[in-house]
Write a protein that holds these residues in place. Structure first.
Motif, PDB file in Angstrom:
ATOM      1  N   VAL A 199      65.012 -21.617  41.497  1.00 42.36           N
ATOM      2  CA  VAL A 199      65.848 -21.359  42.677  1.00 42.36           C
ATOM      3  C   VAL A 199      65.277 -22.082  43.902  1.00 42.36           C
ATOM      4  O   VAL A 199      66.014 -22.726  44.663  1.00 42.36           O
ATOM      5  CB  VAL A 199      65.971 -19.848  42.937  1.00 42.36           C
ATOM      6  N   LEU A 200      63.971 -21.988  44.094  1.00 47.66           N
ATOM      7  CA  LEU A 200      63.334 -22.660  45.233  1.00 47.66           C
ATOM      8  C   LEU A 200      63.386 -24.176  45.085  1.00 47.66           C
ATOM      9  O   LEU A 200      63.669 -24.901  46.049  1.00 47.66           O
ATOM     10  CB  LEU A 200      61.886 -22.188  45.371  1.00 47.66           C
ATOM     11  N   LEU A 201      63.129 -24.670  43.877  1.00 41.92           N
ATOM     12  CA  LEU A 201      63.125 -26.118  43.648  1.00 41.92           C
ATOM     13  C   LEU A 201      64.509 -26.714  43.897  1.00 41.92           C
ATOM     14  O   LEU A 201      64.640 -27.737  44.597  1.00 41.92           O
ATOM     15  CB  LEU A 201      62.673 -26.418  42.226  1.00 41.92           C
ATOM     16  N   VAL A 202      65.533 -26.099  43.340  1.00 42.94           N
ATOM     17  CA  VAL A 202      66.885 -26.617  43.536  1.00 42.94           C
ATOM     18  C   VAL A 202      67.273 -26.536  45.010  1.00 42.94           C
ATOM     19  O   VAL A 202      67.906 -27.446  45.549  1.00 42.94           O
ATOM     20  CB  VAL A 202      67.892 -25.845  42.665  1.00 42.94           C
ATOM     21  N   GLY A 203      66.875 -25.457  45.681  1.00 39.65           N
ATOM     22  CA  GLY A 203      67.167 -25.345  47.105  1.00 39.65           C
ATOM     23  C   GLY A 203      66.540 -26.473  47.906  1.00 39.65           C
ATOM     24  O   GLY A 203      67.190 -27.047  48.787  1.00 39.65           O
ATOM     25  N   LEU A 204      65.290 -26.798  47.603  1.00 37.92           N
ATOM     26  CA  LEU A 204      64.620 -27.896  48.298  1.00 37.92           C
ATOM     27  C   LEU A 204      65.302 -29.235  48.025  1.00 37.92           C
ATOM     28  O   LEU A 204      65.471 -30.060  48.925  1.00 37.92           O
ATOM     29  CB  LEU A 204      63.152 -27.958  47.876  1.00 37.92           C
ATOM     30  N   VAL A 205      65.705 -29.452  46.769  1.00 37.94           N
ATOM     31  CA  VAL A 205      66.387 -30.707  46.422  1.00 37.94           C
ATOM     32  C   VAL A 205      67.718 -30.809  47.142  1.00 37.94           C
ATOM     33  O   VAL A 205      68.089 -31.871  47.669  1.00 37.94           O
ATOM     34  CB  VAL A 205      66.586 -30.799  44.893  1.00 37.94           C
ATOM     35  N   VAL A 206      68.463 -29.703  47.196  1.00 37.49           N
ATOM     36  CA  VAL A 206      69.759 -29.705  47.871  1.00 37.49           C
ATOM     37  C   VAL A 206      69.599 -30.013  49.349  1.00 37.49           C
ATOM     38  O   VAL A 206      70.330 -30.836  49.921  1.00 37.49           O
ATOM     39  CB  VAL A 206      70.462 -28.344  47.675  1.00 37.49           C
TER      40      VAL A 206
END
Length: 233
Positions: A205-212
């Motif tokens: 969840v955190l990784l995808v949020g950072l990528v987005v």
């Protein structure tokens, strides 16, 4: 609320793909039926099938939203609202996909620990949604993303759960909790599964949020065309 609006949009987009969703449900069902004679294998196969189905649905939703997200941001939506809303919608859709299989296991495999089965299925859905989104962001074509997801699930099925490599795969938690549910082992498997599932869910969840966020900041929403000679603005 804007987050709920994006979640509803995501569910509507997935609802348009009724035929694709029906085919996605076939994989976990086939897994269950083929290994029906062996309860442990059939239940664990359903977990992986649900993980693949929800990941693929998330991949479809992410690909479809590639041209929509910039418009939402221009319309006043914040990046986190778009991301959280889509993730919420995918979790709801994943839960809807998982419920029929929970009912099937409840009545067809009464000897298993149903609470643990429910927990394992919940982790499958929780992990699969951001995992599918991540693949959808990194790979622009749905076919490529689908093949990557299928490869990940195949590796999960073939690897020995005790191997170190298997422990870093997305759905290892479901196999551990599934062992506790089916084989009635001690709580060690349950504990390891819960820790792995929690860490993987939060991390994705955190990784995808950072990528987005990083991609949205690099995107140029407005491009001004050069003024043509002789044309007044």
């Amino acid at each position: 609320m804007k987050i709920l609006t994006v979640a509803e949009m995501t569910l509507r987009e997935l609802a348009r793909r009724r035929r694709a969703l029906a085919f996605l449900l076939l994989l976990p069902l086939v897994f269950y039926v083929v290994r029906h004679e062996y309860v442990g294998q059939s239940v664990r196969s359903v977990f992986l099938g649900i993980g693949w189905a929800v990941s693929t649905a998330a991949l479809f939703a992410t690909a479809a939203a590639r041209s929509v997200d910039p418009r939402l941001v221009l319309a006043g939506y914040r990046v986190y609202q778009v991301y959280v809303g889509r993730l919420l919608g995918l979790w709801v859709a994943g839960a809807a996909l998982a419920v029929p299989f929970l009912v099937l296991i409840r009545f067809d495999a009464p000897g298993v620990r149903f609470d643990a089965v429910t927990l394992a299925m919940a982790f499958c859905v929780a992990i699969a949604a951001p995992f599918g989104m991540l693949i959808g962001i990194l790979l622009p074509r749905e076919l490529e993303g689908t093949l990557v997801l299928l490869t990940a699930v195949s590796m999960q099925m073939l690897l020995d759960p005790a191997d170190t490599v298997a422990k870093v795969t997305p759905f290892w938690s479901s196999r551990e909790i599934g062992t506790f549910a089916v084989d009635h082992t001690g709580t060690d498997h349950l504990t390891r599964g819960v820790v792995h599932g929690t860490v993987y869910t939060v991390g994705l969840v955190l990784l995808v949020g950072l990528v987005v966020v990083a991609r949205q900041r690099r995107r140029r929403h407005l491009r001004y065309a050069a003024e043509l000679e002789g044309v007044r603005t």
